[in-house]
Design a protein around this motif. Sequence first.
Motif, PDB file in Angstrom:
ATOM      1  N   TYR A   6       0.833  -1.203   0.000  1.00  0.00           N
ATOM      2  CA  TYR A   6       0.000   0.000   0.000  1.00  0.00           C
ATOM      3  C   TYR A   6       0.871   1.258   0.000  1.00  0.00           C
ATOM      4  O   TYR A   6       1.972   1.268   0.555  1.00  0.00           O
ATOM      5  CB  TYR A   6      -0.933  -0.009   1.201  1.00  0.00           C
ATOM      6  CG  TYR A   6      -2.013  -1.055   1.110  1.00  0.00           C
ATOM      7  CD1 TYR A   6      -3.247  -0.764   0.527  1.00  0.00           C
ATOM      8  CD2 TYR A   6      -1.799  -2.354   1.586  1.00  0.00           C
ATOM      9  CE1 TYR A   6      -4.244  -1.729   0.419  1.00  0.00           C
ATOM     10  CE2 TYR A   6      -2.788  -3.335   1.482  1.00  0.00           C
ATOM     11  CZ  TYR A   6      -4.003  -3.001   0.899  1.00  0.00           C
ATOM     12  OH  TYR A   6      -4.978  -3.970   0.793  1.00  0.00           O
ATOM     13  N   PRO A   7       0.397   2.334  -0.633  1.00  0.00           N
ATOM     14  CA  PRO A   7       1.159   3.593  -0.652  1.00  0.00           C
ATOM     15  C   PRO A   7       1.431   4.077   0.767  1.00  0.00           C
ATOM     16  O   PRO A   7       0.559   4.010   1.632  1.00  0.00           O
ATOM     17  CB  PRO A   7       0.231   4.564  -1.392  1.00  0.00           C
ATOM     18  CG  PRO A   7      -0.687   3.694  -2.196  1.00  0.00           C
ATOM     19  CD  PRO A   7      -0.875   2.446  -1.377  1.00  0.00           C
ATOM     20  N   SER A   8       2.632   4.568   0.994  1.00  0.00           N
ATOM     21  CA  SER A   8       3.010   4.982   2.346  1.00  0.00           C
ATOM     22  C   SER A   8       3.553   6.398   2.372  1.00  0.00           C
ATOM     23  O   SER A   8       4.377   6.784   1.536  1.00  0.00           O
ATOM     24  CB  SER A   8       4.065   4.032   2.918  1.00  0.00           C
ATOM     25  OG  SER A   8       4.499   4.474   4.193  1.00  0.00           O
ATOM     26  N   HIS A   9       3.086   7.164   3.347  1.00  0.00           N
ATOM     27  CA  HIS A   9       3.650   8.465   3.682  1.00  0.00           C
ATOM     28  C   HIS A   9       4.183   8.415   5.106  1.00  0.00           C
ATOM     29  O   HIS A   9       4.237   9.445   5.792  1.00  0.00           O
ATOM     30  CB  HIS A   9       2.592   9.552   3.536  1.00  0.00           C
ATOM     31  CG  HIS A   9       2.384   9.999   2.124  1.00  0.00           C
ATOM     32  ND1 HIS A   9       2.831  11.203   1.644  1.00  0.00           N
ATOM     33  CD2 HIS A   9       1.810   9.372   1.069  1.00  0.00           C
ATOM     34  CE1 HIS A   9       2.519  11.325   0.368  1.00  0.00           C
ATOM     35  NE2 HIS A   9       1.902  10.226  -0.013  1.00  0.00           N
ATOM     36  N   ALA A  10       4.564   7.223   5.539  1.00  0.00           N
ATOM     37  CA  ALA A  10       5.067   7.022   6.899  1.00  0.00           C
ATOM     38  C   ALA A  10       6.416   6.307   6.829  1.00  0.00           C
ATOM     39  O   ALA A  10       6.987   6.144   5.747  1.00  0.00           O
ATOM     40  CB  ALA A  10       4.057   6.224   7.718  1.00  0.00           C
ATOM     41  N   ASN A  11       6.905   5.854   7.970  1.00  0.00           N
ATOM     42  CA  ASN A  11       8.184   5.140   8.000  1.00  0.00           C
ATOM     43  C   ASN A  11       7.966   3.630   8.076  1.00  0.00           C
ATOM     44  O   ASN A  11       8.745   2.908   8.691  1.00  0.00           O
ATOM     45  CB  ASN A  11       9.050   5.611   9.166  1.00  0.00           C
ATOM     46  CG  ASN A  11       8.431   5.304  10.517  1.00  0.00           C
ATOM     47  OD1 ASN A  11       7.211   5.117  10.636  1.00  0.00           O
ATOM     48  ND2 ASN A  11       9.273   5.236  11.553  1.00  0.00           N
TER      49      ASN A  11
END
Length: 355
Positions: free
Chosen positions: A287-292
Amino acid sequence: MAFQLDKLLRPHILKLKPYSSARDEYSGKEGVFLDANENPFGSITAAAYNRYPDPYQRDLKVKIGLVKNIDSEQIFVGNGSDEAIDLLFRAFCQPGKDNVILLPPTYGMYEVSAGINDVATKKVNLSPDFQMDPNAVLSAVDAETKMIFICSPNNPSGNKLERSAIRQVVEGFEGLVVIDEAYIDFSDEPSFIEELNRYPNLVIMQTFSKAWGLAGLRLGLAFASPELIHILNLIKPPYNINQLSQELVAEALQDVAKKEKMVKDILEERDYLLKALTKLPLVQKIYPSHANFLLVKLPEPKAMYAYLISKKVIVRDRSKVVHGEGCLRISVGTRSENELLLQAMAAFPNPIANK
């Protein structure tokens, strides 16, 4: 819609007389301190920790304000973000009467704190691609709904929620909207801190645990109007942040460049891990991630989780959360840690492939 803080508060909080500590009565740094029953001869450590810390972390908040571009009176410093979450329930939700809205899958402490405080939860699931339907959220609001919790970037999915959808909820709700931005440093989305003065019902939570690498200090942040921050300070424990934590965080804030370098390195490793995982035959979706971290879908998540444990590679099984069927949450590590993970996953004996 008009937002009125006093009407949202539990009535007895308005009349509460807080505990007055010695450092409330005198906040100066110079003098002969004979007011707090401290040890006058020092401490058993080399550093002088025989005095109680500033209960409101004034100097630290000034430094945080400079980094976050916000007035220090709009900052609450807590023992992790969990303290701010709990205090919001205590201040604004009548036990056994009020409710809050959660957006599963999301950070589990919202529901835990609701349960501890005897506050009902109404759940409006995110879509299969982990986005919020603002109309559905607002439709779930009733007269007893006091708060809506939004995690963006979201945990455990890692994606950012659409900003327009968040604004629609903030503008359409008369209660508090709490936006948890624990992972905002890893996203290309700007913080909602810059919109606090536009929305008086907004509370933003951040943390020093992720990008700053200070999870062991347990120091979380809440940003809101000065009036709301005053309420949190009114009901928090007198000395909720110890002196050593205040000093270490203040020291860390002097080196923002180092934090930015660590964020850059983590983002590079996230891209490396994403590309490498995509090549593994067992990986069905990332899934697309904008986290670490990355949420990774596999055909046998529990078996893979157990196998990785046997190789002393620890990830998080998220296969039981809403829309998380078949998924493991994998934190981004160093290059050597990521390679050990990839080697272990590549060696996993796939029972499906052997059938």
